[in-house]
Design a protein around this motif. Sequence first.
Motif, mmCIF file in Angstrom:
data_model
loop_
_atom_site.group_PDB
_atom_site.id
_atom_site.type_symbol
_atom_site.label_atom_id
_atom_site.label_comp_id
_atom_site.label_asym_id
_atom_site.label_seq_id
_atom_site.Cartn_x
_atom_site.Cartn_y
_atom_site.Cartn_z
ATOM 1 N N SER A 12 0.830 -1.198 0.000
ATOM 2 C CA SER A 12 0.000 0.000 0.000
ATOM 3 C C SER A 12 0.867 1.251 0.000
ATOM 4 N N ALA A 13 0.262 2.358 -0.427
ATOM 5 C CA ALA A 13 0.880 3.677 -0.319
ATOM 6 C C ALA A 13 -0.121 4.554 0.418
ATOM 7 N N GLU A 14 0.360 5.338 1.364
ATOM 8 C CA GLU A 14 -0.508 6.184 2.177
ATOM 9 C C GLU A 14 0.012 7.613 2.130
ATOM 10 N N ARG A 15 -0.893 8.547 1.866
ATOM 11 C CA ARG A 15 -0.510 9.959 1.826
ATOM 12 C C ARG A 15 -1.248 10.699 2.933
ATOM 13 N N VAL A 16 -0.512 11.465 3.713
ATOM 14 C CA VAL A 16 -1.088 12.249 4.802
ATOM 15 C C VAL A 16 -0.813 13.716 4.495
ATOM 16 N N LYS A 17 -1.899 14.496 4.367
ATOM 17 C CA LYS A 17 -1.769 15.928 4.084
ATOM 18 C C LYS A 17 -2.592 16.715 5.101
ATOM 19 N N PHE A 18 -1.948 17.634 5.791
ATOM 20 C CA PHE A 18 -2.652 18.576 6.646
ATOM 21 C C PHE A 18 -1.717 19.739 6.930
ATOM 22 N N ASP A 19 -2.293 20.932 7.058
ATOM 23 C CA ASP A 19 -1.523 22.163 7.261
ATOM 24 C C ASP A 19 -0.351 22.203 6.275
ATOM 25 N N ASN A 20 0.860 22.254 6.774
ATOM 26 C CA ASN A 20 2.047 22.295 5.910
ATOM 27 C C ASN A 20 2.746 20.949 5.837
ATOM 28 N N VAL A 21 2.045 19.898 6.191
ATOM 29 C CA VAL A 21 2.627 18.554 6.201
ATOM 30 C C VAL A 21 2.115 17.770 5.002
ATOM 31 N N ASP A 22 3.021 17.155 4.267
ATOM 32 C CA ASP A 22 2.675 16.282 3.143
ATOM 33 C C ASP A 22 3.649 15.110 3.182
ATOM 34 N N LEU A 23 3.181 13.984 3.685
ATOM 35 C CA LEU A 23 4.029 12.802 3.826
ATOM 36 C C LEU A 23 3.456 11.643 3.031
#
Length: 122
Positions: A12-23
């Motif tokens: 799997s690939a998981e993307r987490v985006k919030f505020d200034n975070v993009d992982l």
Amino acid sequence: MARTTMELAFISAERVKFDNVDLIKLYFGDEPDGEKDLGVSLLSMQVSEEVREEVWSACKGFDVLESVRVTAEIERGSKNAGKFIVLHVESAKPAQAGKPAPQQSAQQQPKPTGTQPDAAKA
């Protein structure tokens, strides 16, 4: 830092985006060690900022458990443990050359050869 390339099963690939975070975090399966894991041994790796979009796009085309080739840098993590940072990911399937030309049907009519008699004279 060391760099390595390995073949693993894509989970799997998981993307987490919030505020200034993009992982982006990738999950892979490896063969179990028979002691701590009896099924698939799971590995997770973060993606380098510089190649985040490229890796995310590549992962969209993978099937679950597809064999992929992962290139990663190994950074020193806490307690001197290695921390894998993904730099590149690609399918480990052999590239398919163009499809072979379709075979001609055995039922195909042969082309006429030589001269044919004139239907008006017959």
